[in-house]
Structure formats: C-alpha cells, structure tokens
Write an enzyme that holds these catalytic residues in place. Structure first.
Site, PDB file in Angstrom:
ATOM      1  N   LYS A   1       0.826  -1.221  -0.094  1.00  0.00           N
ATOM      2  CA  LYS A   1       0.060  -0.004   0.009  1.00  0.00           C
ATOM      3  C   LYS A   1       0.842   1.470  -0.007  1.00  0.00           C
ATOM      4  O   LYS A   1       2.089   0.983   0.292  1.00  0.00           O
ATOM      5  CB  LYS A   1      -0.964   0.049   1.337  1.00  0.00           C
ATOM      6  CG  LYS A   1      -2.049  -1.228   1.230  1.00  0.00           C
ATOM      7  CD  LYS A   1      -2.805  -1.098   2.580  1.00  0.00           C
ATOM      8  CE  LYS A   1      -3.760  -2.165   2.384  1.00  0.00           C
ATOM      9  NZ  LYS A   1      -4.756  -2.028   3.749  1.00  0.00           N
TER      10      LYS A   1
ATOM     11  N   HIS B   1      -1.717  -5.188   2.056  1.00  0.00           N
ATOM     12  CA  HIS B   1      -2.734  -6.041   1.590  1.00  0.00           C
ATOM     13  C   HIS B   1      -2.841  -7.447   1.256  1.00  0.00           C
ATOM     14  O   HIS B   1      -1.919  -7.817   0.454  1.00  0.00           O
ATOM     15  CB  HIS B   1      -4.063  -5.576   0.312  1.00  0.00           C
ATOM     16  CG  HIS B   1      -5.054  -6.088   0.009  1.00  0.00           C
ATOM     17  ND1 HIS B   1      -6.338  -6.405   0.994  1.00  0.00           N
ATOM     18  CD2 HIS B   1      -5.099  -7.065  -0.831  1.00  0.00           C
ATOM     19  CE1 HIS B   1      -6.952  -7.143   0.442  1.00  0.00           C
ATOM     20  NE2 HIS B   1      -6.321  -7.724  -0.597  1.00  0.00           N
TER      21      HIS B   1
HETATM   22  P1  IDP Z   1      -7.686  -6.839   5.982  1.00  0.00           P
HETATM   23  O1  IDP Z   1      -6.884  -5.917   5.260  1.00  0.00           O
HETATM   24  O2  IDP Z   1      -7.107  -7.613   7.009  1.00  0.00           O
HETATM   25  O3  IDP Z   1      -8.440  -8.013   5.007  1.00  0.00           O
HETATM   26  P2  IDP Z   1     -10.470  -5.551   5.874  1.00  0.00           P
HETATM   27  O4  IDP Z   1     -11.288  -5.806   6.887  1.00  0.00           O
HETATM   28  O5  IDP Z   1     -10.718  -6.422   4.594  1.00  0.00           O
HETATM   29  O6  IDP Z   1      -9.153  -5.977   6.406  1.00  0.00           O
HETATM   30  O7  IDP Z   1     -10.323  -4.102   5.867  1.00  0.00           O
HETATM   31  C1  IDP Z   1      -9.464  -3.554   4.734  1.00  0.00           C
HETATM   32  C2  IDP Z   1      -8.582  -2.543   5.136  1.00  0.00           C
HETATM   33  O8  IDP Z   1      -9.255  -1.354   5.826  1.00  0.00           O
HETATM   34  C3  IDP Z   1      -7.492  -2.923   6.168  1.00  0.00           C
HETATM   35  O9  IDP Z   1      -6.469  -3.336   5.936  1.00  0.00           O
HETATM   36  C4  IDP Z   1      -7.285  -1.415   7.089  1.00  0.00           C
HETATM   37  O10 IDP Z   1      -6.506  -0.729   6.274  1.00  0.00           O
HETATM   38  C5  IDP Z   1      -8.730  -0.859   7.034  1.00  0.00           C
HETATM   39  N1  IDP Z   1      -9.410  -1.075   8.133  1.00  0.00           N
HETATM   40  C6  IDP Z   1     -10.308  -2.311   8.190  1.00  0.00           C
HETATM   41  N2  IDP Z   1     -11.000  -2.218   9.563  1.00  0.00           N
HETATM   42  C7  IDP Z   1     -10.772  -0.878   9.941  1.00  0.00           C
HETATM   43  C8  IDP Z   1     -11.053  -0.113  11.179  1.00  0.00           C
HETATM   44  O11 IDP Z   1     -11.789  -0.470  12.049  1.00  0.00           O
HETATM   45  N3  IDP Z   1     -10.466   1.042  11.373  1.00  0.00           N
HETATM   46  C9  IDP Z   1      -9.838   1.591  10.401  1.00  0.00           C
HETATM   47  N4  IDP Z   1      -9.353   0.995   9.299  1.00  0.00           N
HETATM   48  C10 IDP Z   1      -9.901   0.062   9.133  1.00  0.00           C
HETATM   49 MG    MG Z   2      -9.856  -7.870   3.461  1.00  0.00          MG
END
Ligand code: IDP
Ligand code: MG
Length: 167
Positions: free
Chosen positions: A11, A126
C-alpha cells in the site's frame, strides 16, 4: 495443501516508508512463487470494488483515499500475485492482523503498521483474506496475460480498441 494464488498489495504507506524490499524479503520466507507484479495507479472505482465489503463502514471513504495514495503523496501501489501451496494462509499469517496494534509484533503489519489520528489502520500491505477473495481480487487487479501461469479459465474476445504503442 492445495496450490493457491493470493493477491498482495504494498500500500502507499509501505512504498513511502521504503518497505518494499523488507516486505518482499519477509514474504520470500514462504518459498512461494511470484507469478505477477506491477505498479498500479489506483482509481476511486478500483478501490471501491476492491473494498466493496466495507461499503457500509464509516471509514469506507478514508480507506479508499488511503489505497489511492491520497494520504501519502504516492499515488501508486505495488500489486503482486504469489502462487504455491497454501499461498493464501501463508501470506496472511506473515501479514498479521488487520489492526496493527493487535497484530503479532513480528508480523509485517505488527512491525510496520500504525493507526493514524484519523483512525485509519495503515498496515502497509494488503493480503487476500482467503482463496475466494483472492480469486476475485486477482481477476480485478490483473489481466490474464499479466500472469505467467494459467490460474483461471480464459476466453478469447475480439475487440477493436485504440491503444498506445511505442513510437
Ligand atoms: P484486511 O486488510 O485485514 O483484509 P479488511 O477488513 O478487509 O481487513 O479491511 C481492509 C482495510 O481497511 C484494512 O487493511 C485497513 O487498512 C482498513 N480497516 C479495516 N478495518 C478498519 C477499522 O476498523 N478502522 C480503520 N481502518 C480499518
Ligand atoms: Mg480484506
């Protein structure tokens, strides 16, 4: 373990912090093969489809801006496809938990991530959450000819499109 592919994105914060080498070195511990890699300028539309599962979250727009590089003066991400046995689980384990404060301190996100005052988890990388997500995301980020192995069924389409070529 089954042969799988998974999508990795370094990222904009990972690029800005010059972590590309560190992150790829960490991922090389998996002994997986890199079968595709490129730099991508992320459009709002691409970011929105990539993060479609977060559409209802209050931080959705912030996460799109983050992936587009609007917070890091780096409007690009590095996209890679890793391929091999158990690729999705192995890469996810090395990446660590979504919240960098909760991530294992020796994981990539635990080592390099932070939570901004705006509340966005800047976690540098990611990694597709599972094989189903990986299949959807790889098809979203890469065209068949950009991947050096045949991961998914393809079809031949005949189109006449204007495209740039080298002069
Ligand atoms: P992941 O990247 O671990 O798969 P996801 O739930 O798919 O997690 O969320 C995508 C991205 O959104 C995360 O990597 C993070 O950058 C951001 N994110 C997810 N949940 C939160 C939150 O509760 N607060 C702030 N940012 C979040
Ligand atoms: Mg995800």
């Amino acid at each position: 373990m089954a042969m799988e592919a998974t999508l990795i994105l370094i990222k904009p914060d990972g690029l800005k912090k010059s972590l590309t080498g560190n992150i790829l070195t960490r991922l090389s511990e998996t002994k997986l093969e890199i079968v595709a890699a490129k730099m991508v300028r992320v459009s709002h539309a691409l970011a929105a489809v990539h993060y479609q599962h977060l559409k209802e979250k209050p931080f959705f727009e912030d996460v799109l801006q983050y992936l587009m590089g609007e917070y890091h003066d780096r409007r690009k991400v590095m996209a890679l496809v890793y391929y091999g046995e158990g690729a999705a689980v192995k890469c996810r384990a090395l990446a660590g938990a979504t919240n960098p404060e909760e991530a294992d301190p020796v994981s990539i996100r635990g080592s390099y991530g932070r939570i901004t005052t705006r509340g966005v988890y800047e976690n540098c990388i990611h990694v597709s959450a599972n094989v189903a997500d990986a299949d959807r995301e790889i098809k979203l980020w890469f065209q068949p000819d950009e991947i050096i192995v045949d991961l998914y069924p393809t079809q031949i389409v005949v189109e006449t499109v204007e495209k740039r070529s080298w002069t």
